[in-house]
Enzyme design. Structure first.
Site, PDB file in Angstrom:
ATOM      1  N   THR A  40      42.569 112.962  62.844  1.00  0.00           N
ATOM      2  CA  THR A  40      42.065 113.864  63.879  1.00  0.00           C
ATOM      3  C   THR A  40      41.238 114.951  63.205  1.00  0.00           C
ATOM      4  O   THR A  40      41.435 115.253  62.029  1.00  0.00           O
ATOM      5  CB  THR A  40      43.229 114.489  64.677  1.00  0.00           C
ATOM      6  OG1 THR A  40      42.700 115.379  65.678  1.00  0.00           O
ATOM      7  CG2 THR A  40      44.183 115.263  63.789  1.00  0.00           C
ATOM      8  N   GLY A  41      40.304 115.529  63.951  1.00  0.00           N
ATOM      9  CA  GLY A  41      39.446 116.564  63.387  1.00  0.00           C
ATOM     10  C   GLY A  41      38.010 116.344  63.775  1.00  0.00           C
ATOM     11  O   GLY A  41      37.707 115.938  64.899  1.00  0.00           O
ATOM     12  N   LYS A  42      37.098 116.596  62.861  1.00  0.00           N
ATOM     13  CA  LYS A  42      35.672 116.426  63.127  1.00  0.00           C
ATOM     14  C   LYS A  42      35.282 114.983  62.845  1.00  0.00           C
ATOM     15  O   LYS A  42      35.250 114.540  61.691  1.00  0.00           O
ATOM     16  CB  LYS A  42      34.840 117.381  62.266  1.00  0.00           C
ATOM     17  CG  LYS A  42      33.360 117.330  62.629  1.00  0.00           C
ATOM     18  CD  LYS A  42      32.561 118.367  61.873  1.00  0.00           C
ATOM     19  CE  LYS A  42      31.088 118.285  62.295  1.00  0.00           C
ATOM     20  NZ  LYS A  42      30.252 119.246  61.529  1.00  0.00           N
ATOM     21  N   GLY A  43      34.974 114.242  63.897  1.00  0.00           N
ATOM     22  CA  GLY A  43      34.761 112.809  63.794  1.00  0.00           C
ATOM     23  C   GLY A  43      33.687 112.401  62.817  1.00  0.00           C
ATOM     24  O   GLY A  43      33.840 111.410  62.080  1.00  0.00           O
TER      25      GLY A  43
ATOM     26  N   THR B 278      42.745 115.629  70.075  1.00  0.00           N
ATOM     27  CA  THR B 278      42.901 114.186  69.960  1.00  0.00           C
ATOM     28  C   THR B 278      44.368 113.853  69.736  1.00  0.00           C
ATOM     29  O   THR B 278      45.098 114.630  69.146  1.00  0.00           O
ATOM     30  CB  THR B 278      42.056 113.694  68.780  1.00  0.00           C
ATOM     31  OG1 THR B 278      40.677 113.902  69.081  1.00  0.00           O
ATOM     32  CG2 THR B 278      42.300 112.218  68.484  1.00  0.00           C
TER      33      THR B 278
ATOM     34  N   ARG C  60      27.707 109.476  72.545  1.00  0.00           N
ATOM     35  CA  ARG C  60      28.216 109.749  71.204  1.00  0.00           C
ATOM     36  C   ARG C  60      29.560 109.047  71.011  1.00  0.00           C
ATOM     37  O   ARG C  60      30.425 109.067  71.857  1.00  0.00           O
ATOM     38  CB  ARG C  60      28.373 111.250  71.003  1.00  0.00           C
ATOM     39  CG  ARG C  60      28.931 111.658  69.630  1.00  0.00           C
ATOM     40  CD  ARG C  60      30.421 111.912  69.665  1.00  0.00           C
ATOM     41  NE  ARG C  60      30.948 112.423  68.389  1.00  0.00           N
ATOM     42  CZ  ARG C  60      32.226 112.609  68.142  1.00  0.00           C
ATOM     43  NH1 ARG C  60      33.134 112.340  69.068  1.00  0.00           N
ATOM     44  NH2 ARG C  60      32.619 113.075  66.964  1.00  0.00           N
ATOM     45  N   ILE C  61      29.745 108.414  69.860  1.00  0.00           N
ATOM     46  CA  ILE C  61      31.006 107.764  69.510  1.00  0.00           C
ATOM     47  C   ILE C  61      31.544 108.422  68.255  1.00  0.00           C
ATOM     48  O   ILE C  61      30.814 108.637  67.282  1.00  0.00           O
ATOM     49  CB  ILE C  61      30.800 106.256  69.293  1.00  0.00           C
ATOM     50  CG1 ILE C  61      30.434 105.587  70.623  1.00  0.00           C
ATOM     51  CG2 ILE C  61      32.053 105.610  68.698  1.00  0.00           C
ATOM     52  CD1 ILE C  61      30.003 104.152  70.507  1.00  0.00           C
ATOM     53  N   GLY C  62      32.816 108.772  68.284  1.00  0.00           N
ATOM     54  CA  GLY C  62      33.431 109.465  67.163  1.00  0.00           C
ATOM     55  C   GLY C  62      34.209 108.544  66.249  1.00  0.00           C
ATOM     56  O   GLY C  62      34.028 107.319  66.240  1.00  0.00           O
TER      57      GLY C  62
END
Length: 329
Positions: A237-240, A187, A215-217
Site C-alpha cells: 500500500t502507498g504510492k502506486g 487501500t 489510471r491503473i495503480g
C-alpha cells in the site's frame, strides 16, 4: 509451522493527532476483520478463502479506500481495482476500472478461476461481472459525501492524493503527494498462510483522489502491489507509481528466493529501498512468520498467528492510547 494472517488499511503520513472519531472506526474494523480471519483459519479454511473474506469485509467499510469507500477520479467517478494470488500454484486474477461491482476482490478471484486470463478491466470486466452474476450497485452507491469533498479539495489545490498524506507543518509537500488534513482513507489488503502451509494474498483499492480516468495503480499489477509464491505472500500500500517502479511485492519474494533472506529482512530491505513516505506492506511466510513494515509515518495494520500473537496498530511504537498493542483473540 502454523496459520497466520496480516491485513492493512493503508499507509502514509498519519498524524498522531488523528482524532478518535476518525481513528477508532478503522481500528474497530481491523479488529473485527482480524477476528474473522483468525476464526476462519482455525476452522481450517484455505488461505485464499480467508484473504478474500477479509478483504470483502474491508471493501464494505466506507472508512477505507476500497469498495464502498473508494475515492473519486477527476471526473467524479469511481474506478476500483483488486488482485488475488495463490502462492503454491501462482494462479492470480486482477481487475481494474470497476464502477458497479460491490466486491472487486471476488471478481478478481473469478477472473483467476473462470477465465484463461489474469487481468480484465473496465467494460470487459464489468461485462464479466454481469455474466457471473456477482452483486452490483448503481455507481452512485460508491460515491460518498466524504469523497466528494476530498475531490473538491484536491481539484481546488490541483493535487493528486495518495493515502493518508498531508503537507508538513510550515513546508509544502510536492504537488503529486499533497493532501488535505481530512484525507483519511486507505487501500486494503490481506495475506494469509493456512495450516497446510498454503499462501495467498488479496488487495483492493479505489486508487488516488483526483486521478485521471483510466489510471491503473499497483494493486492489480502482479509483482508490484500483490504477489505470492511458495515462500511468502505480500500485499502493499502507498504510492502506486513508486510501488510499481520498485516491484515491491515480488522483490520481497525474490530476496527470499535468491538471497535466502528471512521474510523480515527481505521486507525491510525492499521498503527501505523505496522513496521515504511511499510504501508499506504486510507479508507472511510459509512457516507462519508475519511482517508489517512501512517507510511512512504510519500504517493501519493488524496480524495474528496460531502461536497466539495478535496486534492491531497504526504507528511503529506503542503509545499511551494503545494504537500498537497486543490484543487477545
Amino acid at each position: 509451522m502454523g496459520w497466520a494472517l496480516a491485513l492493512h488499511g493503508g499507509a502514509g503520513d498519519i498524524p498522531r493527532s488523528l482524532p478518535p472519531e476518525r481513528r477508532e472506526p478503522r481500528l474497530a474494523t481491523l479488529r473485527r476483520c482480524l477476528d474473522l480471519g483468525a476464526a476462519a483459519l482455525r476452522d481450517g479454511r484455505p488461505a485464499l478463502d480467508v484473504a478474500e473474506l477479509v478483504v470483502r469485509e474491508l471493501e464494505n467499510c466506507p472508512h477505507f479506500n476500497a469498495g464502498r469507500g473508494s475515492v473519486l477520479t477527476t471526473d467524479g467517478t469511481v474506478e476500483m481495482e483488486a488482485c488475488v494470488m495463490e502462492g503454491g500454484t501462482l494462479r492470480c486474477g486482477a481487475v481494474s476500472g470497476l464502477s458497479t461491482v460491490v466486491n472487486a476482490v471476488s471478481l478478481a478471484r473469478l477472473v483467476m478461476e473462470k477465465t484463461p486470463h489474469i487481468y480484465l478491466a473496465f467494460d470487459g470486466a464489468e461485462a464479466f461481472a454481469r455474466e457471473q452474476g456477482v452483486e452490483t450497485k448503481d455507481p452512485s452507491h460508491f460515491i460518498t459525501e466524504d469523497n466528494i469533498e476530498r475531490l473538491r479539495q484536491a481539484k481546488e489545490a490541483n493535487r493528486v492524493q495518495i493515502d493518508y498524506t498531508q503537507p508538513m507543518k510550515g513546508q509544502e509537500a510536492p504537488k503529486e503527494t499533497q493532501a488535505p488534513m481530512d484525507d483519511k482513507t486507505g487501500t486494503v489488503g490481506c495475506v494469509a498462510v493456512d495450516t497446510a502451509g498454503n499462501l495467498a494474498t488479496a488487495t483492493s483499492t479505489g486508487g488516488l483522489v483526483n486521478k485521471m480516468s483510466g489510471r491503473i495503480g499497483d494493486t492489480p499489477v502482479v509483482g508490484a502491489g500483490t504477489y505470492a509464491n511458495a515462500l511468502c505472500a505480500v500485499s502493499a500500500t502507498g504510492k502506486g507509481e513508486e510501488i510499481i517502479r520498485h516491484t515491491v511485492a515480488r522483490d520481497v519474494a525474490a530476496l527470499m528466493e535468491h538471497r535466502d533472506l528471512p521474510l523480515r529482512d527481505a521486507a525491510a530491505r525492499v521498503v527501505a529501498g523505496a522513496p521515504r513516505g511511499t510504501v508499506g506492506l504486510v507479508a507472511v511466510s510459509a512457516d507462519g512468520e508475519v511482517c508489517m513494515v512501512h517507510n511512512t509515518t504510519g500504517m493501519f495494520r493488524a496480524c495474528a498467528t496460531e502461536a497466539g500473537h495478535a496486534e492491531v496498530g497504526i504507528w511503529t511504537d506503542a503509545d499511551a492510547n494503545g494504537e500498537s498493542v497486543s490484543v487477545g483473540l
